[in-house]
Design an enzyme around this catalytic site. Sequence first.
Site, PDB file in Angstrom:
ATOM      1  N   ASP A   1       9.818  58.980-106.953  1.00 17.91           N
ATOM      2  CA  ASP A   1       8.404  57.961-106.811  1.00 17.91           C
ATOM      3  C   ASP A   1       8.719  57.301-108.044  1.00 17.91           C
ATOM      4  O   ASP A   1       8.563  58.136-108.953  1.00 17.91           O
ATOM      5  CB  ASP A   1       7.678  58.977-105.955  1.00 17.91           C
ATOM      6  CG  ASP A   1       6.654  57.912-105.920  1.00 17.91           C
ATOM      7  OD1 ASP A   1       6.063  56.796-105.329  1.00 17.91           O
ATOM      8  OD2 ASP A   1       5.478  58.795-105.297  1.00 17.91           O
TER       9      ASP A   1
ATOM     10  N   ASN B   1       7.075  52.979 -95.062  1.00 17.38           N
ATOM     11  CA  ASN B   1       7.502  51.782 -95.950  1.00 17.38           C
ATOM     12  C   ASN B   1       7.714  50.943 -95.416  1.00 17.38           C
ATOM     13  O   ASN B   1       7.543  49.261 -96.321  1.00 17.38           O
ATOM     14  CB  ASN B   1       8.828  52.258 -97.096  1.00 17.38           C
ATOM     15  CG  ASN B   1       8.495  53.360 -98.100  1.00 17.38           C
ATOM     16  OD1 ASN B   1       9.985  54.094 -98.779  1.00 17.38           O
ATOM     17  ND2 ASN B   1       7.463  53.809 -98.160  1.00 17.38           N
TER      18      ASN B   1
HETATM   19  C1  IPE Z   1       7.894  58.576-100.574  1.00 17.56           C
HETATM   20  O1  IPE Z   1       7.288  57.784-102.015  1.00 17.56           O
HETATM   21  C2  IPE Z   1       9.000  57.323-100.208  1.00 17.56           C
HETATM   22  C3  IPE Z   1       9.739  57.455-101.048  1.00 17.56           C
HETATM   23  C4  IPE Z   1      10.523  57.532-102.231  1.00 17.56           C
HETATM   24  C5  IPE Z   1      11.210  56.641-100.314  1.00 17.56           C
HETATM   25  P1  IPE Z   1       5.656  56.477-101.327  1.00 17.56           P
HETATM   26  O2  IPE Z   1       5.795  55.932-101.940  1.00 17.56           O
HETATM   27  O3  IPE Z   1       6.374  56.274 -99.646  1.00 17.56           O
HETATM   28  O4  IPE Z   1       5.214  58.002-100.212  1.00 17.56           O
HETATM   29  P2  IPE Z   1       3.349  57.697-100.708  1.00 17.56           P
HETATM   30  O5  IPE Z   1       2.766  56.591-100.010  1.00 17.56           O
HETATM   31  O6  IPE Z   1       3.278  58.242-102.064  1.00 17.56           O
HETATM   32  O7  IPE Z   1       2.967  58.930 -99.178  1.00 17.56           O
HETATM   33  C1  IPE Z   2       9.276  54.477-105.012  1.00 17.28           C
HETATM   34  O1  IPE Z   2       8.474  54.069-105.748  1.00 17.28           O
HETATM   35  C2  IPE Z   2      10.796  54.001-103.955  1.00 17.28           C
HETATM   36  C3  IPE Z   2       9.850  53.963-102.695  1.00 17.28           C
HETATM   37  C4  IPE Z   2       9.177  54.062-101.940  1.00 17.28           C
HETATM   38  C5  IPE Z   2      11.221  52.575-101.826  1.00 17.28           C
HETATM   39  P1  IPE Z   2       6.843  53.346-105.118  1.00 17.28           P
HETATM   40  O2  IPE Z   2       7.858  51.951-104.835  1.00 17.28           O
HETATM   41  O3  IPE Z   2       6.258  54.170-104.146  1.00 17.28           O
HETATM   42  O4  IPE Z   2       6.591  53.090-106.663  1.00 17.28           O
HETATM   43  P2  IPE Z   2       4.878  53.566-106.448  1.00 17.28           P
HETATM   44  O5  IPE Z   2       4.680  55.063-105.891  1.00 17.28           O
HETATM   45  O6  IPE Z   2       4.156  52.551-105.706  1.00 17.28           O
HETATM   46  O7  IPE Z   2       4.091  53.964-108.181  1.00 17.28           O
HETATM   47 MG    MG Z   3       5.387  55.765-104.492  1.00 14.89          MG
END
Ligand code: IPE
Ligand code: IPE
Ligand code: MG
Length: 267
Positions: free
Chosen positions: A32, A80
Site C-alpha cells: 500500500d 478497488n
Molecule cells: C488494499 O489497499 C488493497 C491493495 C493493496 C491492493 P487499499 O488502498 O485499497 O485499502 P484502503 O482503501 O486503504 O483500506
Molecule cells: C496500493 O497503493 C496499490 C493498489 C491498491 C492497487 P494505493 O494505490 O492504494 O496507494 P495509496 O494508498 O492511495 O497511497
Molecule cells: Mg491504498
Amino acid sequence: MSLGKIIDKKNYDLSKRIDKQKVPEHVAIIMDGNGRWATKRNLPRTYGHKRGVEVLKEILKASKKLGCRILTVYAFSTENWTRPTKEVEFLINLFSEVLKNEIEEIHEESTKIKFIGDLTPFPETLKKIISSSESLTKNNNKFLLNVCVNYGGRQEIVKVAKELVLKCSSGDIKINEVNEELFNSELLTRGIKDPELLIRTSGEKRISNFLLWQLAYSEIYISDVLWPDFNEFEFLKAIIDYQSRHRRFGGIESLEDESFEDSQYSS
Ligand code: IPE
Ligand code: IPE
Ligand code: MG
C-alpha cells in the site's frame, strides 16, 4: 564504496541478525501507498504503481534468498473497482505487461505463480496471460507467488459458504461434516498454509478485506514506508521483528504457566 555496495552491506549486516531456523514460510503483503508516493512527488498516481512493481521484484528475490517458500501479495481488491476508470484500466494493463515481461524469469527460477481472486470481470487478454502463466509454472516447486487480484476476503468466505450449502442440499455432505478443515479445503488458498506474517506498508493499520480467514493467527507488521520506497532492508526489519514475537495461539507460555502455578497453588 558505491551506493549499491553500501546497500548490499547494510542488508548483509541486517540479514546476519536473522535466525535462519525461524524464517516464516509464508509471508503475505498488503502493498500500500503507491498513490501517496507519487502524489508527494507531484506525479500521477500511476507512477507509484509502476515503481511498486520494481519493489515487488526486489521483495520476491529477498524472500527467496532468505528461505521463505510462499509470498502472497495483494495487488487489486474487490473494492478497488471504485477508483477512477483510468486508474483501474492502467492497473489492468500493468498486470498484463508485467506478467508478459517477467514470466520467463519466474519460470526459470522454478517459481509457481497463482492468481487468487475472481478473474471473471477482467478482459480476455489478461485472463489468457494469467492462465498461460499458471499452466507454464504449475509444476515448479521452489517457490510459490500468489497474486491476489479482484480479491476480497468476505467474498471468498461467502463463496465457500454457498458451495457448502449446495453440497449439503444435494446430499454430498452432511451438515455435521462441515468443520474448519472442510471450509479450508474450499478456500481459494486451499492446500496453502496460512501466512505466519502479514506486512502492510504505508502505515495503515487495517486489513482491508485481505485473507480474513487465513490471517486468523498471523503476526502483523506495519511499516510506515510507502510501498514504492519499501526494499530488502525494510523487509529484513519486518522479519527480525517477527522473530522477536511470542506466538501463543491462545495458549500461555510454559514459563508463565509455572510461575502462575507457583504463586497461586504452592505452599
Ligand atoms: C488494499 O489497499 C488493497 C491493495 C493493496 C491492493 P487499499 O488502498 O485499497 O485499502 P484502503 O482503501 O486503504 O483500506
Ligand atoms: C496500493 O497503493 C496499490 C493498489 C491498491 C492497487 P494505493 O494505490 O492504494 O496507494 P495509496 O494508498 O492511495 O497511497
Ligand atoms: Mg491504498
